[in-house]
Design a protein around this motif. Structure first.
Motif, short mmCIF file in Angstrom:
data_model
loop_
_atom_site.label_atom_id
_atom_site.label_comp_id
_atom_site.label_asym_id
_atom_site.label_seq_id
_atom_site.Cartn_x
_atom_site.Cartn_y
_atom_site.Cartn_z
N TYR A 178 25.13 18.08 -39.56
CA TYR A 178 26.41 17.89 -38.19
C TYR A 178 25.98 17.48 -37.35
N PHE A 205 20.78 26.31 -40.04
CA PHE A 205 21.11 24.33 -39.07
C PHE A 205 19.37 23.93 -39.09
N MET A 255 34.61 28.27 -30.83
CA MET A 255 33.03 27.10 -30.33
C MET A 255 33.48 26.89 -28.71
N HIS A 279 27.84 14.56 -36.55
CA HIS A 279 28.85 14.97 -35.61
C HIS A 279 29.65 15.09 -34.34
N ILE A 312 22.25 20.22 -43.51
CA ILE A 312 22.74 20.24 -42.98
C ILE A 312 22.63 20.45 -41.95
N LEU A 349 27.17 28.92 -33.81
CA LEU A 349 27.91 28.04 -34.71
C LEU A 349 27.12 28.07 -35.89
N GLU A 350 26.37 29.07 -36.12
CA GLU A 350 25.69 28.59 -37.85
C GLU A 350 26.51 30.16 -37.98
N GLU A 351 26.97 31.00 -37.92
CA GLU A 351 26.87 32.18 -38.69
C GLU A 351 29.14 31.54 -38.46
N GLU A 352 29.53 30.30 -37.55
CA GLU A 352 30.72 29.90 -37.58
C GLU A 352 30.94 29.28 -39.23
N TYR A 353 30.06 28.46 -39.01
CA TYR A 353 30.15 27.71 -40.64
C TYR A 353 29.54 28.01 -41.90
N GLY A 354 28.27 29.08 -41.71
CA GLY A 354 28.45 29.66 -42.57
C GLY A 354 26.75 29.12 -43.13
N ALA A 355 26.38 28.63 -42.63
CA ALA A 355 25.13 27.40 -43.06
C ALA A 355 23.60 27.61 -41.34
#
Length: 299
Positions: A66, A47, A1, A69, A62, A39-45
């Protein structure tokens, strides 16, 4: 990241436009797109929801969570950079409100001089409300703060060490000058000369007005306590000040408030809760608090 990816993300949440964010950072639009994809691939979600037909994007629930944070992370990183850069200067960024600086701090100065701390202080003078926000943003290392009630801030380490009552001051020629105390409700119709909104006094004054069920007549506000005292001495109005700011040398009559319910001027020393105090900051912290204990015992 990458930190830069997080910065792109926050700006995209705010602007909801890839081109605008790209222009702001002086990069190409695909650079922003790839950062968000990482970022989306790292969290599997997801945004963001992309509406290619209408050229619009929407932040998902989501993504909104995020973002909360990420804002905290970026804020703490910015504070860390400030702290590291300032640590190299071997200075202590110290916040001092006007009343505390004029009436409480001077007797403390000789002790700070003996401790070798005076020349390390980089003092910022401002109202307690502003200094509190500067502490939270990491722009100060430590501050003396006034408040109308006990200061509760989860991100700060706060040590309250003395309280002062609020008093009414009037000219020696005022009809109330011979009294030792007064009920706040008896001041209905009086013309008030008050500290401005940067001072804690405003909150305490409003509280007293509310408890006494009066609508005050405020004819002048200023951040200069000496001007307030001079105007009151000339019998142009009366004022509401913490006892800390009233001295025997003032050409005034000092009246205590007899009300059973009344606020106090709380004096506290504060620093960020996660601040690792250097030896000099540790000495400053202990010196100020120890002096506060002596003042309290004297009172």
């Amino acid at each position: 990241m990458k930190i830069r990816d997080l910065e792109y993300f926050i700006e995209l949440v705010k602007d909801k436009n890839f081109s605008v964010v790209a222009d702001r950072f002086h990069v190409s639009q695909p650079t922003i797109t790839m950062a968000i994809n990482r970022l989306e691939e790292e969290y599997g979600a997801a945004f963001f929801i992309r509406d290619h037909v209408h050229h619009q994007i929407k932040v998902t629930k989501i993504g909104q969570q995020y973002a909360q944070h990420v804002k905290t992370i970026l804020r703490e990183l910015a504070i860390a950079r400030q702290e590291i850069e300032h640590a190299k200067l071997n200075k202590i960024r110290f916040g001092l409100p006007p009343i505390i600086g004029n009436y409480y701090f001077p007797p403390l100065s000789p002790q700070l001089l003996r401790e070798g701390l005076i020349d390390k202080l980089e003092v910022t003078e401002a109202g307690s409300k502003n200094l509190l926000q500067m502490l939270l943003r990491g722009e100060l290392d430590m501050a003396l703060l006034g408040s109308a009630s006990s200061l509760q801030q989860p991100e700060l380490l706060v040590k309250e060490f003395v309280r002062y009552p609020f008093h009414i001051i009037v000219s020696r020629h005022h009809r109330l000058a011979q009294k030792k105390e007064v009920q706040f409700s008896d001041l209905k119709g009086q013309s008030f000369i008050l500290p401005d909104a940067d001072f804690i006094h405003q909150q305490a004054f409003r509280q007293m007005c509310r408890l006494a069920h009066i609508r005050p007549k405020v004819i002048y506000r200023t951040n200069d306590i000496h001007i307030i005292k001079n105007m009151v001495a000339e019998n142009l109005g009366i004022s509401f000040l913490t006892e800390l700011a009233i001295t025997p040398n003032d050409r005034l009559a000092d009246l205590a408030l007899a009300d059973s319910q009344q606020p106090s001027f709380h004096l506290s020393l504060a620093t960020r809760d996660n601040e690792i105090l250097s030896p000099a900051k540790e000495r400053l912290w202990k010196t100020v608090l120890n002096y506060g204990v002596k003042v309290k015992e004297h009172d």
